[in-house]
Scaffold this motif. Structure first.
Motif, short mmCIF file in Angstrom:
data_model
loop_
_atom_site.label_atom_id
_atom_site.label_comp_id
_atom_site.label_asym_id
_atom_site.label_seq_id
_atom_site.Cartn_x
_atom_site.Cartn_y
_atom_site.Cartn_z
N ALA A 239 0.94 -1.31 -0.02
CA ALA A 239 0.04 0.01 -0.12
C ALA A 239 0.87 1.31 0.15
N ASP B 186 -5.48 11.08 8.95
CA ASP B 186 -6.58 9.89 9.27
C ASP B 186 -6.79 9.33 7.81
N TYR C 245 -3.58 7.22 7.08
CA TYR C 245 -3.46 6.21 7.70
C TYR C 245 -4.23 4.97 7.28
N LYS C 246 -5.44 5.31 7.00
CA LYS C 246 -6.38 4.24 6.39
C LYS C 246 -5.97 3.74 5.31
N GLU C 247 -5.42 4.66 4.16
CA GLU C 247 -4.89 4.13 3.10
C GLU C 247 -3.67 3.18 3.41
N PHE D 173 -3.19 1.17 5.34
CA PHE D 173 -3.39 0.07 5.86
C PHE D 173 -4.50 -0.67 5.31
N GLU D 174 -5.15 -0.05 4.16
CA GLU D 174 -6.42 -0.47 3.59
C GLU D 174 -6.48 -0.37 2.23
N VAL D 175 -5.70 0.40 1.50
CA VAL D 175 -5.66 0.55 0.10
C VAL D 175 -4.91 -0.82 -0.53
N LYS D 176 -5.56 -1.20 -1.92
CA LYS D 176 -4.81 -2.31 -2.25
C LYS D 176 -4.34 -1.82 -3.40
#
Length: 82
Positions: free
Chosen positions: A17, A46, A49-51, A53-56
């Motif tokens: 990511a 925020d 941080y989300k990207e 750990f979550e963006v593929k």
């Protein structure tokens, strides 16, 4: 995550990511082409941080960038050999 272009290239190639910080147009262009998120210099922590750990990573888009780079290297090699 990386603010530098080469860090983004390595992360995308490794399937990790990544999201860029648009300090330079080349970062924005690479992120757009590779399908990665990009942020203005004022980063939403925020969202970042989300990207991370979550963006593929879209490997098909990354492979297109890799193929374009390989084509450039092939052209350069042929040109230098002439």
């Amino acid at each position: 995550d990386s603010a530098r272009l080469h860090g983004l290239i390595f992360a995308a190639r490794a399937g990790r990511a990544a999201s860029g910080v648009a300090y330079d147009p080349k970062v924005t262009a690479f992120c757009d082409e590779a399908g990665l998120p990009v942020h203005l210099l004022r980063v939403d922590v925020d969202a970042l941080y989300k990207e991370v750990f979550e963006v593929k990573v879209d490997q098909a888009r990354v492979q297109k960038v890799v193929a374009r780079a390989q084509n450039g290297l092939t052209w350069l090699r042929k040109t230098l050999e002439q």
